[in-house]
Design an enzyme around this catalytic site. Structure first.
Site, PDB file in Angstrom:
ATOM      1  N   LYS A   1       0.810  -1.211   0.000  1.00 15.20           N
ATOM      2  CA  LYS A   1       0.000   0.000   0.000  1.00 15.20           C
ATOM      3  C   LYS A   1       0.849   1.270   0.000  1.00 15.20           C
ATOM      4  CE  LYS A   1      -3.795  -2.441   0.145  1.00 15.20           C
ATOM      5  NZ  LYS A   1      -3.233  -3.777   0.132  1.00 15.20           N
TER       6      LYS A   1
ATOM      7  N   GLY B   1      -9.546  -4.866   6.240  1.00 15.37           N
ATOM      8  CA  GLY B   1      -9.684  -4.285   7.567  1.00 15.37           C
ATOM      9  C   GLY B   1      -8.689  -4.794   8.591  1.00 15.37           C
TER      10      GLY B   1
ATOM     11  N   GLU C   1      -2.827   7.417   7.613  1.00 10.35           N
ATOM     12  CA  GLU C   1      -3.620   8.314   6.791  1.00 10.35           C
ATOM     13  C   GLU C   1      -4.514   9.155   7.695  1.00 10.35           C
ATOM     14  OE1 GLU C   1      -5.864   5.882   4.119  1.00 10.35           O
ATOM     15  OE2 GLU C   1      -4.208   5.661   2.694  1.00 10.35           O
ATOM     16  N   LYS C   2      -4.883  10.320   7.200  1.00  9.70           N
ATOM     17  CA  LYS C   2      -5.875  11.130   7.890  1.00  9.70           C
ATOM     18  C   LYS C   2      -7.187  10.363   7.911  1.00  9.70           C
ATOM     19  CE  LYS C   2      -7.770  14.989   9.512  1.00  9.70           C
ATOM     20  NZ  LYS C   2      -7.442  15.497  10.851  1.00  9.70           N
TER      21      LYS C   2
ATOM     22  N   HIS D   1     -17.149   5.118  -0.136  1.00  9.01           N
ATOM     23  CA  HIS D   1     -16.143   4.270  -0.781  1.00  9.01           C
ATOM     24  C   HIS D   1     -16.527   4.165  -2.262  1.00  9.01           C
ATOM     25  CE1 HIS D   1     -13.412   0.531  -0.550  1.00  9.01           C
ATOM     26  NE2 HIS D   1     -13.680   0.744  -1.822  1.00  9.01           N
TER      27      HIS D   1
ATOM     28  N   ARG E   1      -7.035  -7.207  -9.921  1.00 11.37           N
ATOM     29  CA  ARG E   1      -7.783  -8.419 -10.254  1.00 11.37           C
ATOM     30  C   ARG E   1      -9.224  -8.057 -10.553  1.00 11.37           C
ATOM     31  NH1 ARG E   1     -10.922  -8.606  -5.794  1.00 11.37           N
ATOM     32  NH2 ARG E   1      -9.991  -8.078  -3.787  1.00 11.37           N
TER      33      ARG E   1
END
Length: 447
Positions: A116, A165, A200-201, A208, A291
């Site tokens: 990431k 998650g 991240e903030k 989403h 994918r």
């Protein structure tokens, strides 16, 4: 074009790939564990090979067994499907090294987007908007505290190699951050064998939004619009729809153009999904899935384009054959993920199907490998069906979905059908005014 494709997956997605192959005149090979000997895709494939016992580690994640099955059946290519080996760069490399075509991106792109932190750096350099956060992994809690002071609380700690998650923690202040940092690293280490985390903030009420992209090996890339995947429970998608009730045509064209340009500049190959958080009119990149997505069906319904077919064509070296201007968005589509689990406790409910009736009619699609008498094994993901509905408008789509959910019968096991009937009856969902926290608040999982 390929003559024979081995499908390295199971369940509804294996059946979905088989159908696309058969419509293209391609023979199929199904691999399966002993628990899946009676699975529908195994019954329908031209050939099948048992690759191990029920445990996924010993079957669907067993690379030597999959490659051996491809060798003995004379397959030209291997389609990894969704999950299992779909985003495993080592598997993609080994497939190519053994003389088969991997129906997916290059191992290099799988690696870049699988990390990431690297993914964020890469797309940011190509003009992608990103959530404010750390410039790389946070090696110490002091690094985390300094970054949080710079971007402001609340913040989100995330696993660099994560997903679903896992290794994700929210901190509202310095003391919470100290604890969240340690918990996230430990959870990431246990889930992914990699304890690197970044920050991240934390956005309060984002949606989403994800953009479906496709690129060939000839320098062409397009986007197929967005899907709104904000109805989630514990970071797992439950309902998806497209187009998003929150976006207008200008926003769609803007972020879609950025997404298509990024994959074009990367020299990407195949389908992919670029995921964003969207709040106050701003898009923030979170990750790219290299994918096919479970919810690709929504895009197919509003564009009329078979994404699995396109995925196979591109892997075989064919050019797209069309540009962005040729892609039209028609009507509205919503997908409900039906799981074999208790609708209130979410405990898995494997077992024998005793009575099965899928809804039908205009604009109704069910992607499922279920049949009456089929025994759902306890060893795998609980997703058993996807109900996908299309209508000329969002309101027509909602009415059709309500009717389809009333018709759907899956007997013998507990399913999430009652949950979906509840969700689509809620005023906030009907109005399209929900965010990624909405469902958890509805279910009492958040204060």
């Amino acid at each position: 074009m390929f003559e024979k494709v081995l499908i390295a997956n199971r369940g509804e997605i294996a059946l979905r790939i088989h159908r696309a192959c058969r419509e293209m005149g391609i023979h199929t090979v199904a691999v399966h564990s002993t628990a899946d000997a009676d699975a529908m895709h195994v019954r329908l494939a031209d050939e099948s090979v048992c690759i191990g016992p029920p445990s996924a580690r010993d079957s669907y994640l067993n690379i030597p067994a999959i490659l051996s099955a491809a060798t003995i059946t004379g397959a030209d290519a291997i389609h990894p499907g969704i999950g299992f080996m779909a985003e495993n760069a080592q598997f993609a490399e080994m497939v190519e090294e053994h003389g088969f075509t991997f129906i997916g991106p290059t191992p290099e792109h799988i690696r870049i987007m699988g990390d990431k932190v690297t993914a964020k750096r890469t797309v940011q350099s190509l003009g992608m908007p990103c959530v404010p956060g750390s410039d790389g992994p946070l090696d110490t809690v002091e690094d985390a505290l300094a970054t949080a002071k710079r971007i402001g609380y609340p913040v989100l700690i995330k696993a660099a190699a994560g997903g679903g998650g896992k290794g994700m923690k929210v901190a509202l202040g310095p003391e919470q951050l100290r604890e969240a940092y340690q918990l996230a690293r430990g959870e990431a280490r246990g889930a992914f064998g990699n304890d690197q985390v970044y920050m991240e903030k934390y956005l309060a009420k984002p949606r989403h939004i994800e953009i479906q992209v496709l690129a060939d090996t000839h320098g062409n890339a397009v986007h197929f619009g967005e899907r709104d995947c904000s109805v989630q429970r514990r970071h797992q998608k439950v309902v998806e729809e497209g187009p998003s009730p929150a976006l207008n045509a200008e926003q769609r064209a803007h972020i879609g153009g950025i997404a298509a340009n990024v994959v074009r500049e990367l020299g990407y190959r195949g389908v992919g999904t670029i995921e964003f958080l969207f709040e106050d009119g701003q898009f923030y990149f979170i990750e790219m899935n290299t994918r096919l997505q479970v919810e690709h069906t929504v895009t197919e319904m509003i564009t009329g384009i078979d994404l699995v077919r396109e995925q196979i064509r591109v892997a075989a070296g064919a050019p797209l054959g069309y540009g962005q201007d040729a892609i039209r968005f028609q009507g509205h589509s919503i997908e409900c993920r039906i799981n074999a689990e208790h609708p209130d406790t979410f405990m898995p409910s494997p077992g024998r199907i005793d009575g099965y009736h899928a809804p039908g009619g205009l604009g109704v699609r069910v992607d499922s490998a279920l049949y009456d008498g089929y025994r759902i094994p306890p060893h795998y993901d609980s997703l058993i069906a996807k109900l996908v509905v299309h209508g000329a408008s969002r309101n027509e789509c909602l009415m059709r979905l309500r009717r389809a959910l009333e018709e759907f019968v899956i007997g013998g096991v507990e399913t999430s059908l009652p949950l979906h009937r509840r969700i689509i009856s809620e005023p906030d969902f009907i109005n399209g005014s929900y965010d990624i926290h909405w469902l958890e608040h509805l279910l009492g999982l958040k204060g």
